[in-house]
Design a protein around this motif. Structure first.
Motif, PDB file in Angstrom:
ATOM      1  N   ALA A 179       0.847  -1.198   0.000  1.00  9.65           N
ATOM      2  CA  ALA A 179       0.000   0.000   0.000  1.00  9.65           C
ATOM      3  C   ALA A 179       0.880   1.245   0.000  1.00  9.65           C
ATOM      4  O   ALA A 179       2.065   1.200   0.341  1.00  9.65           O
ATOM      5  N   ASP A 180       0.300   2.359  -0.368  1.00 11.59           N
ATOM      6  CA  ASP A 180       1.011   3.631  -0.439  1.00 11.59           C
ATOM      7  C   ASP A 180       0.873   4.356   0.898  1.00 11.59           C
ATOM      8  O   ASP A 180      -0.227   4.742   1.279  1.00 11.59           O
ATOM      9  N   PRO A 181       1.980   4.559   1.634  1.00 13.33           N
ATOM     10  CA  PRO A 181       1.859   5.231   2.933  1.00 13.33           C
ATOM     11  C   PRO A 181       1.357   6.665   2.829  1.00 13.33           C
ATOM     12  O   PRO A 181       0.852   7.225   3.792  1.00 13.33           O
ATOM     13  N   HIS A 182       1.492   7.281   1.637  1.00  8.72           N
ATOM     14  CA  HIS A 182       1.012   8.646   1.448  1.00  8.72           C
ATOM     15  C   HIS A 182      -0.516   8.712   1.401  1.00  8.72           C
ATOM     16  O   HIS A 182      -1.091   9.792   1.547  1.00  8.72           O
TER      17      HIS A 182
ATOM     18  N   GLU B 177       8.784   2.062  -9.311  1.00  4.88           N
ATOM     19  CA  GLU B 177       8.422   1.351  -8.094  1.00  4.88           C
ATOM     20  C   GLU B 177       7.309   0.368  -8.423  1.00  4.88           C
ATOM     21  O   GLU B 177       6.315   0.752  -9.059  1.00  4.88           O
ATOM     22  N   PRO B 178       7.429  -0.893  -8.043  1.00  2.91           N
ATOM     23  CA  PRO B 178       6.426  -1.901  -8.426  1.00  2.91           C
ATOM     24  C   PRO B 178       4.998  -1.518  -8.073  1.00  2.91           C
ATOM     25  O   PRO B 178       4.073  -1.786  -8.844  1.00  2.91           O
ATOM     26  N   ASN B 179       4.784  -0.864  -6.923  1.00  2.00           N
ATOM     27  CA  ASN B 179       3.411  -0.544  -6.526  1.00  2.00           C
ATOM     28  C   ASN B 179       2.836   0.638  -7.314  1.00  2.00           C
ATOM     29  O   ASN B 179       1.644   0.921  -7.237  1.00  2.00           O
ATOM     30  N   LEU B 180       3.678   1.353  -8.083  1.00  2.00           N
ATOM     31  CA  LEU B 180       3.201   2.473  -8.885  1.00  2.00           C
ATOM     32  C   LEU B 180       3.297   2.205 -10.379  1.00  2.00           C
ATOM     33  O   LEU B 180       2.945   3.066 -11.193  1.00  2.00           O
TER      34      LEU B 180
END
Length: 523
Positions: A69-72, A471-474
């Motif tokens: 998940a994205d901490p932002h 970045e893999p999650n983005l």
């Protein structure tokens, strides 16, 4: 950072109260009473890993933001609230890394006797190096955001307080929208003149919230050309029990597709390029514009009073409503609109310090020392084990630092350029003799302009960059970078910024992976 549009959505704090009322039960005893281990909650998986290495078998540690998940942008759940309530110690990175509601969940629900540590700030005493956050404007129209200036200390504000900015009126030939696009294409609409304005308490429609001393990025859309007047009202809510403190109200003029001279503002300062924030000043109790035509941060922005500012939205800002359903609030797909695009992808609320300190291994070592001190203070009976674990881990991190340095040293100096999707690697670049050539911040709401693509292409071509990094999650939201890389015949390689996944699930593994990826793809 979550911008609240509807008051119907209960906060995690409210849901906990509902749960207790329904069950008729008080919160169960802290888990330390059950298994004799220190209960620790962290905001991210990366911090969870550092704590587990220091605490070993003496701690039970969980993170609020799940891996991947994205901490932002992560929104805490009821389960997260329960983890916080039962915790003896909480560790956050802070300096605006985490979604503001994550920080509010910690501060509102943590036991008064629990330790609550902001690692980035605390690590300075162990020689952690701080880098000011420098933002590079790559758009060819003005970058227009929101800012809360000042910490509000004289009102008793803290990091969980809310600065509330409401749009109370919009006059012009069409509708105006202000919204934010998340890392995965979701949208949060917080200004919408098409359905009127809420005259309520500022926590309903047409309202944005910020922490004190922070700013955020957003997209602005106008449906017709002409001159608009937008009225913004500000207030401070110190905590959930306090009455809001008024901080002023101002009206800004926007010239959409027409010459700014036609706005009728005498002696106007035209905000037409670079970086501008519509700003709530907590000390002056005033709402004005902060502006730097060269795109700098707060330190280089000048104050422009609202009655002298004219924000230009030029004809080159013409765009079409995207076909994706999440943009239906703007009108029918294909309708013509004028858009000032969001300059940074994702829910990106931050202060003036780059929060990604751990990309320099020595900064992570400073975090570890703060964690050791905190655990010893809370559990002195296990001090010997915490010190032994820390000593062993610091030795491993010294070896890791050498590993990263050796790998990046194998890259020819002429190729040590980083082009990424996310501005999260300044510490890595500074520590390991790399250069951040640029970070791509595509706006998923619109097709990238020819100018955007040309700038990226020129950067890659002129610097002879052999690879770019995602970045893999983005990765799913980075079509511009991958398309340009394909056109230039260069590689697209993975790099990890601030979250783990099934491939990389420890800090050491992350930094080794990044070092190998940089060497293999740039060498």
């Amino acid at each position: 950072m979550r911008f609240l549009r509807h008051s119907r959505r209960r906060s995690p704090v409210a849901w906990l109260a509902v749960l207790i009322a329904i069950t008729g039960c008080a919160a169960p005893p802290a888990l330390t009473d059950r298994d004799n281990r220190l209960q620790v909650v962290t905001t991210t998986g990366l911090l969870r890993d550092l704590v587990s290495r220091v605490g070993g078998d003496r701690v039970n540690v969980t993170s609020l933001v799940p891996d991947g998940a994205d901490p932002h942008s992560y929104e805490p759940s009821l389960r997260d609230v329960r983890d916080v309530v039962y915790a003896d110690v909480a560790f956050s990175n802070y300096v605006m890394l985490e979604e503001h509601n994550v920080i509010k969940t910690l501060d509102a629900n943590l036991d008064v006797d629990a330790a609550n540590v902001s690692l980035a700030e605390s690590a300075v005493k162990y020689a952690a190096e701080i880098i000011p956050l420098v933002e590079d404007v790559s758009l060819d129209t003005i970058w227009l955001g929101l800012r809360a200036r000042g910490n509000g200390a004289r009102y008793g504000a803290n990091r969980a307080s809310d600065v509330v900015l409401s749009m109370t009126a919009a006059r012009g030939p069409g509708a105006v929208f202000g919204y934010l696009t998340g890392s995965f294409g979701d949208t949060d609409v917080y200004f919408d003149s098409s359905d009127g304005f809420d005259a309520g308490d500022g926590y309903r429609e047409d309202t944005a919230t910020l922490p004190a001393d922070a700013h955020t990025h957003m997209s602005w859309v106008f449906t017709e050309p002409g001159t608009y007047e937008l009225t913004l009202s500000a207030r401070l809510r110190v905590d959930q029990q306090s009455r809001p403190i008024p901080l002023g109200e101002s009206t800004f003029t926007v010239a959409v597709g027409v010459p700014p001279a036609e706005s009728g503002v005498d002696g106007a300062t035209v905000l037409d390029r670079g970086h501008a924030d519509l700003t709530v000043d907590l000390e002056r109790e005033e709402v004005y514009a902060l502006y730097d035509p060269e795109g700098g941060g707060e330190a280089t922005q000048e104050v422009v009073p609202a009655d002298r500012a004219v924000i230009e939205v030029p004809n080159k800002a013409l765009a079409e409503v995207p076909t994706a359903s999440q943009f239906g609030f703007l009108g029918h797909a294909g309708d013509q609109i004028y858009q000032l695009a969001q300059a940074v992808l994702g829910k990106h609320v931050h202060g003036e310090i780059d929060p990604h300190l751990w990309q320099d291994v020595h900064n992570a070592m400073s975090y570890v020392e703060v964690i050791r001190d905190t655990l010893i203070e809370r559990d002195p009976g296990s001090a010997k084990e915490y010190r032994r674990n820390t000593t062993a881990y610091l030795e491993e991190l010294e070896e890791l630092d050498t590993y990263v340095r050796d790998r990046t040293a194998q890259i020819p100096e002429s190729r040590r350029y980083l082009v990424t999707t996310h501005d999260a690697f300044a510490y890595l670049a500074q520590a390991y003799d790399m250069t951040v050539a640029g970070f791509v911040t595509p706006n998923p709401a619109t097709e990238p302009s020819l100018a955007d693509r040309r700038k990226l292409t020129d950067t890659i071509r002129n610097l002879r960059v052999p690879a770019v990094f995602l970045e893999p999650n983005l990765a799913a939201r980075s079509s511009t970078l991958t398309e340009v890389a394909a056109e230039q015949g260069i590689r697209v390689c993975p790099i990890y910024g601030d979250t783990f996944d099934d491939t990389v699930n420890t800090y050491v593994a992350m930094m080794r992976f990044n070092a190998d990826s940089l060497r293999d793809c740039l060498r």
